[in-house]
Design an enzyme around this catalytic site. Structure first.
Site, PDB file in Angstrom:
ATOM      1  N   HIS A   1      -6.652 -21.138  10.933  1.00  0.00           N
ATOM      2  CA  HIS A   1      -7.896 -21.593  10.291  1.00  0.00           C
ATOM      3  C   HIS A   1      -8.533 -20.499   9.453  1.00  0.00           C
ATOM      4  O   HIS A   1      -8.990 -20.747   8.325  1.00  0.00           O
ATOM      5  CB  HIS A   1      -8.900 -22.071  11.343  1.00  0.00           C
ATOM      6  CG  HIS A   1     -10.297 -22.132  10.805  1.00  0.00           C
ATOM      7  ND1 HIS A   1     -10.743 -23.165   9.997  1.00  0.00           N
ATOM      8  CD2 HIS A   1     -11.344 -21.247  10.890  1.00  0.00           C
ATOM      9  CE1 HIS A   1     -11.997 -22.929   9.625  1.00  0.00           C
ATOM     10  NE2 HIS A   1     -12.383 -21.778  10.156  1.00  0.00           N
TER      11      HIS A   1
ATOM     12  N   ASP B   1      -8.235  -7.178   0.157  1.00  0.00           N
ATOM     13  CA  ASP B   1      -7.349  -7.298   1.315  1.00  0.00           C
ATOM     14  C   ASP B   1      -8.053  -6.769   2.553  1.00  0.00           C
ATOM     15  O   ASP B   1      -8.942  -5.919   2.447  1.00  0.00           O
ATOM     16  CB  ASP B   1      -6.058  -6.488   1.107  1.00  0.00           C
ATOM     17  CG  ASP B   1      -6.269  -5.014   1.453  1.00  0.00           C
ATOM     18  OD1 ASP B   1      -5.940  -4.618   2.586  1.00  0.00           O
ATOM     19  OD2 ASP B   1      -6.796  -4.254   0.611  1.00  0.00           O
TER      20      ASP B   1
ATOM     21  N   CYS C   1      -8.686 -27.787  11.985  1.00  0.00           N
ATOM     22  CA  CYS C   1      -9.977 -28.480  11.958  1.00  0.00           C
ATOM     23  C   CYS C   1      -9.821 -29.994  11.950  1.00  0.00           C
ATOM     24  O   CYS C   1     -10.712 -30.718  12.391  1.00  0.00           O
ATOM     25  CB  CYS C   1     -10.789 -28.025  10.740  1.00  0.00           C
ATOM     26  SG  CYS C   1     -11.376 -26.311  10.875  1.00  0.00           S
TER      27      CYS C   1
ATOM     28  N   CYS D   1      -8.043 -27.751   6.911  1.00  0.00           N
ATOM     29  CA  CYS D   1      -6.840 -27.226   7.565  1.00  0.00           C
ATOM     30  C   CYS D   1      -6.439 -28.100   8.756  1.00  0.00           C
ATOM     31  O   CYS D   1      -7.235 -28.863   9.305  1.00  0.00           O
ATOM     32  CB  CYS D   1      -7.030 -25.774   8.000  1.00  0.00           C
ATOM     33  SG  CYS D   1      -7.923 -25.537   9.555  1.00  0.00           S
TER      34      CYS D   1
ATOM     35  N   CYS E   1     -13.703 -28.080   6.523  1.00  0.00           N
ATOM     36  CA  CYS E   1     -12.384 -27.470   6.312  1.00  0.00           C
ATOM     37  C   CYS E   1     -11.281 -28.526   6.334  1.00  0.00           C
ATOM     38  O   CYS E   1     -11.310 -29.473   7.129  1.00  0.00           O
ATOM     39  CB  CYS E   1     -12.122 -26.415   7.385  1.00  0.00           C
ATOM     40  SG  CYS E   1     -10.561 -25.532   7.171  1.00  0.00           S
TER      41      CYS E   1
ATOM     42  N   ASP F   1       0.861  -1.171   0.000  1.00  0.00           N
ATOM     43  CA  ASP F   1       0.000   0.000   0.000  1.00  0.00           C
ATOM     44  C   ASP F   1       0.904   1.230   0.000  1.00  0.00           C
ATOM     45  O   ASP F   1       2.058   1.174   0.400  1.00  0.00           O
ATOM     46  CB  ASP F   1      -0.899  -0.030   1.240  1.00  0.00           C
ATOM     47  CG  ASP F   1      -1.986   1.026   1.199  1.00  0.00           C
ATOM     48  OD1 ASP F   1      -2.109   1.707   0.167  1.00  0.00           O
ATOM     49  OD2 ASP F   1      -2.714   1.162   2.195  1.00  0.00           O
TER      50      ASP F   1
END
Length: 457
Positions: free
Chosen positions: A387, A319, A362, A359, A357, A142
């Site tokens: 997560h 973002d 999880c 991940c 999920c 940015d």
């Protein structure tokens, strides 16, 4: 007999065999990582030789929604894409290796904060932020413009630039369009943003919005002139204008006139608490006017429902600190909405955060276990953050797949109905999806509700 890894008892030959297997696995993992690293370097060298450090190609469209590939110097990104915020180049609580495993394609860094520490001069000395933090994928910085809003009490805005007073030591720093670009050139991100004059979206001062819009157009010329690394960094212009369609049209026209110098465009000045109807109208107006062959980036947007709506309206990139910041406070993102793990109801809930999920969190931990951690132990916040990042990556991946398959309408209906199973879909969502030519009437079973304001997190 001796104890092998994992606590089982076995003879020496079995231990040697297990030692060999583990060593082979580690060696293989290191080899794969090295091959990927060399491949990334080779891609970068090849594209640098060809002068193709940035390419954008739309692969499929569904109504206004689109799936595209964005080729950076060292990495190919797929949109729609969410970019986690790493203010000083890294995401709090997660390693870069973890970010790669989670599917992160681009990390966003902040020019103002990176200049304060570790300084752009130091980053330039070591070859840029990619080298400094050993991140092999995309980086976007940015310009520092948002600090005109977030640090307004520490900033003074003039035609020359903006003077910030450091929150660390009180020292003043003048950030001009030229200096912002020079700092970003030294940082070395793949995508850099023009310095714009940012006004909080809820400001009740039409004259200030007009001043900021016209100044943003004057500053974009100064940014373009100061940009010394056009061969390997892509400068995006930012469309300002508040919630006024006329000012947005003026800024759009000015940015499009400079299109040969701008590989992409951002829609700025939103996500500040404005009415959601107004938010969607601005996004719709801007995406309709921006070129088909360049990426469209809606800045500061991180709520999944907002991203779904913006994608339906034709945006590509997003973002926000929301997924990671809310994770640090023990709130997890799920297909049904947010899950507050601090709540006492989680104490005896032995399900994972999200049964869908993939991940590590999880697949390993229960809500009850995380509940016991989030209020006391840093590990709890880190696991929920992990997560949440994966949720955002899966969410944008699923949107992309549905666009490629021509089923985005159904995906959008399923997503919204899981958030509003009673059919009480907010009016702003219904209106925005109608503008995107997506019919969600079959899941809207209740009268339209009043408009809800956005909150910048």
């Amino acid at each position: 007999p001796v104890v092998c890894f994992g606590g089982s008892r076995a003879g020496p030959s079995e231990c040697r065999s297990e030692h060999f297997s583990m060593g082979f696995a580690k060696s293989t993992t290191r080899t794969i990582a090295r091959v990927r690293s060399l491949r990334t370097m080779a891609i970068g060298e090849e594209r640098e030789a060809k002068g193709t450090h940035f390419e954008f190609k739309v692969l499929a469209k569904h109504k206004r929604a689109r799936a595209a590939i964005l080729r950076l110097k060292n990495y190919d990104c797929h949109t729609p894409m969410f970019m986690p915020v790493g203010t000083q180049g890294s995401v709090k609580g997660l390693t870069n290796r973890q970010m790669e495993q989670l599917g992160c394609q681009v990390i966003l860094g902040n020019t103002y904060h990176l200049q304060l520490k570790p300084t752009s001069e130091l980053l330039d000395e070591v070859g840029g932020l990619h080298q400094f933090e050993t991140w092999r994928r995309g980086l976007l910085t940015d310009s520092g413009g948002f600090q005109m809003v977030s640090l307004l009490e520490l900033a003074k805005i003039t035609e020359e630039g903006v003077v910030f007073r450091s929150p660390r030591d009180g020292q003043e720093m003048l950030l001009t369009p030229e200096e912002s670009i020079k700092i970003q050139n030294r940082i070395g991100a793949d995508i850099i943003m023009a310095l714009d004059d940012v006004v909080h979206s809820c400001t009740a001062d039409p004259a200030r919005f007009e001043e900021a819009t016209l100044r943003t157009l004057r500053w974009i010329d100064r940014c373009i002139a100061a940009h010394d690394r056009k061969h390997d960094q892509s400068l995006f212009g930012i469309v300002q204008g508040g919630l006024d369609p006329k000012l947005r049209a003026i800024c759009l026209e000015g940015m499009l006139e400079r299109g040969d110098q701008l590989p992409g465009y951002a829609i700025g000045g939103l996500a500040g608490g404005e009415d959601k109807h107004a938010f969607c109208k601005v996004v719709s107006q801007c995406t309709a006017a921006l070129p088909e062959d360049k990426p469209r980036y809606v800045m500061g947007v991180g709520y999944p429902l907002d991203i779904l709506v913006c994608t339906a309206l034709g945006a590509d990139m997003y973002d926000c600190v929301y997924p990671t910041r809310t994770g640090r406070f023990g709130t997890a993102l799920t297909p049904q909405g947010v899950l507050k793990l601090r709540h006492h109801a989680m104490k005896h809930d032995f399900r994972p955060i999200d049964e869908e999920c993939d991940c590590m969190v999880c697949r390993t931990y229960t809500r009850a276990f995380l509940h016991s951690l989030v209020a006391k132990e840093p590990l709890g916040s880190l696991l929920v953050t992990y997560h949440n990042v994966r949720y955002m990556m899966r969410f944008t991946e699923d949107m992309r797949k549905s666009i490629l398959m021509g089923t985005f309408d159904q995906y959008a209906c399923d997503f919204i109905s899981r958030h509003y199973p009673d059919g009480n879909v907010p009016e702003w969502v219904q209106t925005a999806m109608s503008d995107a030519n997506i019919d969600i009437s079959t899941i809207c079973h209740c009268p339209r509700t009043p408009s809800i304001k956005r909150q910048r997190v």
